[in-house]
Write a protein that holds these residues in place. Structure first.
Motif, PDB file in Angstrom:
ATOM      1  N   THR A 176     -71.154 -45.165 -50.574  1.00  0.00           N
ATOM      2  CA  THR A 176     -71.741 -46.150 -51.471  1.00  0.00           C
ATOM      3  C   THR A 176     -72.120 -47.407 -50.692  1.00  0.00           C
ATOM      4  OG1 THR A 176     -70.441 -45.361 -53.348  1.00  0.00           O
ATOM      5  CG2 THR A 176     -71.354 -47.577 -53.523  1.00  0.00           C
ATOM      6  N   LEU A 177     -73.324 -47.910 -50.941  1.00  0.00           N
ATOM      7  CA  LEU A 177     -73.767 -49.167 -50.346  1.00  0.00           C
ATOM      8  C   LEU A 177     -73.527 -50.293 -51.341  1.00  0.00           C
ATOM      9  CD1 LEU A 177     -75.292 -50.942 -48.262  1.00  0.00           C
ATOM     10  CD2 LEU A 177     -77.409 -50.336 -49.482  1.00  0.00           C
ATOM     11  N   VAL A 178     -72.868 -51.344 -50.884  1.00  0.00           N
ATOM     12  CA  VAL A 178     -72.707 -52.571 -51.654  1.00  0.00           C
ATOM     13  C   VAL A 178     -73.631 -53.601 -51.025  1.00  0.00           C
ATOM     14  CG1 VAL A 178     -71.124 -54.401 -52.364  1.00  0.00           C
ATOM     15  CG2 VAL A 178     -70.324 -52.026 -52.274  1.00  0.00           C
ATOM     16  N   CYS A 179     -74.715 -53.957 -51.719  1.00  0.00           N
ATOM     17  CA  CYS A 179     -75.705 -54.888 -51.183  1.00  0.00           C
ATOM     18  C   CYS A 179     -75.547 -56.237 -51.868  1.00  0.00           C
ATOM     19  CB  CYS A 179     -77.121 -54.351 -51.381  1.00  0.00           C
ATOM     20  SG  CYS A 179     -78.377 -55.446 -50.689  1.00  0.00           S
ATOM     21  N   ALA A 180     -75.117 -57.248 -51.105  1.00  0.00           N
ATOM     22  CA  ALA A 180     -74.853 -58.570 -51.657  1.00  0.00           C
ATOM     23  C   ALA A 180     -75.980 -59.554 -51.384  1.00  0.00           C
ATOM     24  CB  ALA A 180     -73.544 -59.114 -51.102  1.00  0.00           C
ATOM     25  N   ASP A 181     -77.137 -59.067 -50.945  1.00  0.00           N
ATOM     26  CA  ASP A 181     -78.290 -59.941 -50.749  1.00  0.00           C
ATOM     27  C   ASP A 181     -79.045 -60.039 -52.075  1.00  0.00           C
ATOM     28  OD1 ASP A 181     -81.181 -60.641 -50.050  1.00  0.00           O
ATOM     29  OD2 ASP A 181     -80.213 -60.863 -48.100  1.00  0.00           O
ATOM     30  N   ALA A 182     -79.324 -61.268 -52.519  1.00  0.00           N
ATOM     31  CA  ALA A 182     -79.958 -61.468 -53.829  1.00  0.00           C
ATOM     32  C   ALA A 182     -81.398 -60.972 -53.849  1.00  0.00           C
ATOM     33  CB  ALA A 182     -79.907 -62.944 -54.209  1.00  0.00           C
ATOM     34  N   GLN A 183     -82.058 -60.972 -52.701  1.00  0.00           N
ATOM     35  CA  GLN A 183     -83.437 -60.496 -52.614  1.00  0.00           C
ATOM     36  C   GLN A 183     -83.568 -59.557 -51.415  1.00  0.00           C
ATOM     37  OE1 GLN A 183     -85.370 -64.456 -52.541  1.00  0.00           O
ATOM     38  NE2 GLN A 183     -86.252 -63.939 -54.530  1.00  0.00           N
ATOM     39  N   PRO A 184     -82.998 -58.367 -51.518  1.00  0.00           N
ATOM     40  CA  PRO A 184     -83.017 -57.454 -50.364  1.00  0.00           C
ATOM     41  C   PRO A 184     -84.434 -57.045 -50.012  1.00  0.00           C
ATOM     42  CG  PRO A 184     -82.246 -56.335 -52.349  1.00  0.00           C
ATOM     43  CD  PRO A 184     -82.339 -57.775 -52.689  1.00  0.00           C
ATOM     44  N   PRO A 185     -84.739 -56.976 -48.726  1.00  0.00           N
ATOM     45  CA  PRO A 185     -86.070 -56.521 -48.311  1.00  0.00           C
ATOM     46  C   PRO A 185     -86.286 -55.069 -48.706  1.00  0.00           C
ATOM     47  CG  PRO A 185     -84.619 -56.796 -46.419  1.00  0.00           C
ATOM     48  CD  PRO A 185     -83.900 -57.358 -47.589  1.00  0.00           C
ATOM     49  N   SER A 186     -87.548 -54.696 -48.831  1.00  0.00           N
ATOM     50  CA  SER A 186     -87.878 -53.339 -49.274  1.00  0.00           C
ATOM     51  C   SER A 186     -87.361 -52.291 -48.300  1.00  0.00           C
ATOM     52  CB  SER A 186     -89.386 -53.193 -49.449  1.00  0.00           C
ATOM     53  OG  SER A 186     -90.071 -53.487 -48.245  1.00  0.00           O
ATOM     54  N   ALA A 187     -87.139 -52.669 -47.045  1.00  0.00           N
ATOM     55  CA  ALA A 187     -86.614 -51.715 -46.067  1.00  0.00           C
ATOM     56  C   ALA A 187     -85.265 -51.160 -46.509  1.00  0.00           C
ATOM     57  CB  ALA A 187     -86.483 -52.385 -44.702  1.00  0.00           C
ATOM     58  N   ILE A 188     -84.470 -51.970 -47.200  1.00  0.00           N
ATOM     59  CA  ILE A 188     -83.168 -51.481 -47.681  1.00  0.00           C
ATOM     60  C   ILE A 188     -83.362 -50.518 -48.829  1.00  0.00           C
ATOM     61  CG2 ILE A 188     -80.985 -52.169 -48.746  1.00  0.00           C
ATOM     62  CD1 ILE A 188     -81.065 -54.711 -47.119  1.00  0.00           C
TER      63      ILE A 188
END
Length: 406
Positions: A176-188
């Protein structure tokens, strides 16, 4: 000295040695943490939460401040010289004629030490990027991306998409990925779709709602008195919730309020100065530091600063201009990466800072000694002094205070 380059991104060499050491398939659960800023805060919060639940864990982070052992911890305590030296000897024997960088040696040493302990969790902080970082030789059970911002452009690229691509390299199908960036780039987003990994997103699945931190399954806790960056703290909460080892809510507030991290918005009293230490070394981290100073409603104060020459110096300075009354630009001796004090001074003058508010010093300790002179015959409150710009800057301030500043 065994490798011609300080940094040599790639996994083939280090994976070969890791196979010989038998560290690629740990019995413990692995949590890998990548991100431009906030990685150390996420790891520190995870350590506190796992400790509260009685879990056994090891944490690998970088860089260190005063002692290399700070990088490799068991139950939040640095390992001994003996453990490190024994691990380095085993790595040296296993590598044969394979050259390893400084960071690769350290990463393998941490994994080798952890592998010899009966641990529930390995907490592995990515050193640079993610995709080609030595930490990425071990598959995580949970992957965390704390933030994506511009830094280390020579290695990772000059925009958030390129940097996001590198950080998303820690994603795995079963993790599981936990992404804490409010505006993640499309690459993610693209990487998540490519590997088909489960993911929880900042804002929709977990994050901040007013005065509360919340996780996907409904755990809430007040953000009051939490000293570390909130996205990193909530990411750690979300990880522990996913792992089924989140402390009960009544204990959470106390645990989270007690977590501190060296060099991250750290306040230290020393004689006639109150030092505010922060390793902020890129624009995003400097903006976060400025927000912290604003939240504390502090008055402008003297600042001691040294920044690496390859950083966006003006971008680091800009958010902090309202909070600095006088700039002490210092030299970091024996650090070829550091910008000269005169370079920092010219950048400040270019940004409109009066030359009378800027001086150049030969060292952090020298600047601190000047600022730490007690007022003659007066019993005044200690003045605040901001120390920031790099890990090296903060380390020298800590060393000065540690030896008494005399």
């Amino acid at each position: 000295s065994h490798h011609p380059s300080a940094i040599d991104l790639g996994l083939e060499r280090v994976r070969t040695v890791a196979e010989r050491l038998g560290v690629l398939s740990p019995s413990a659960r692995v949590i890998t943490i990548a991100g431009t800023n906030g990685k150390g805060s996420c790891v520190a919060t995870l350590e506190a939460l796992l400790s509260a639940e009685g879990k056994r864990f090891g944490a690998y982070t970088s860089p260190h401040f005063l002692h290399y052992n700070e990088r490799v911890r068991l139950q939040a305590e640095p390992v001994s010289d003996q453990q490190l030296c024994a691990a380095f000897a085993r790595i040296d024997e296993a590598r044969g004629d394979i050259s390893l960088t400084y960071f690769e040696f350290g990463t393998l040493a941490a994994m080798d030490i952890f592998n010899r302990e009966l641990l529930d969790y390995w907490l592995l902080e990515v050193g640079l990027g993610g995709r080609l970082d030595a930490v990425n030789i071990v598959d995580p059970n949970v992957a965390v991306i704390t933030s994506v911002a511009i830094d280390h452009e020579a290695w990772l690229g000059s925009d958030r998409e390129k940097i996001g691509f590198e950080k998303a390299g820690i994603c795995r199908q079963q993790a599981t990925l936990v992404c804490a960036d409010a505006q993640p780039p499309s690459a993610i987003f693209n990487k998540v779709q490519q590997v088909n990994c489960p993911v929880v997103w900042w804002g929709s699945d977990f994050g901040i709602d007013g005065e509360l931190l919340f996780t996907r399954s409904g755990c809430t806790v007040s953000k009051a008195n939490i000293q570390l960056p909130l996205p990193s703290v909530v990411a750690a909460l979300q990880v522990c919730e996913l792992e089924g080892c989140l402390p009960p809510e009544p204990a959470l507030q106390q645990v989270l309020s007690s977590v501190q991290l060296t060099g991250r918005m750290q306040v230290l009293k020393y004689a006639h100065a109150t030092l505010i230490l922060d390793v902020a070394h890129n624009p995003a981290a400097a903006q976060l530091l400025a927000q912290h100073l604003a939240h504390r409603k502090l008055q402008p104060m003297p600042a001691i600063v040294a920044v690496m020459a390859d950083k966006d110096i003006e971008g680091v300075f800009a958010p902090l201009l309202p909070w600095v009354s006088h700039w002490h630009c210092v030299r970091l001796a024996d650090n070829p990466r550091a910008a000269e004090p005169q370079v920092l001074a010219r950048a400040l003058e270019k940004m409109g800072v009066a030359s009378s508010c800027i001086c150049c010093d030969d060292s952090v300790s020298g600047a601190l000694a000047q600022l730490n002179v007690p007022p003659a015959g007066l019993q005044e409150e200690p003045q605040n002094v901001l120390v920031f710009g790099s890990f090296f800057t903060v380390a020298q301030a800590l060393s000065y205070r540690d030896v008494g500043g005399q």
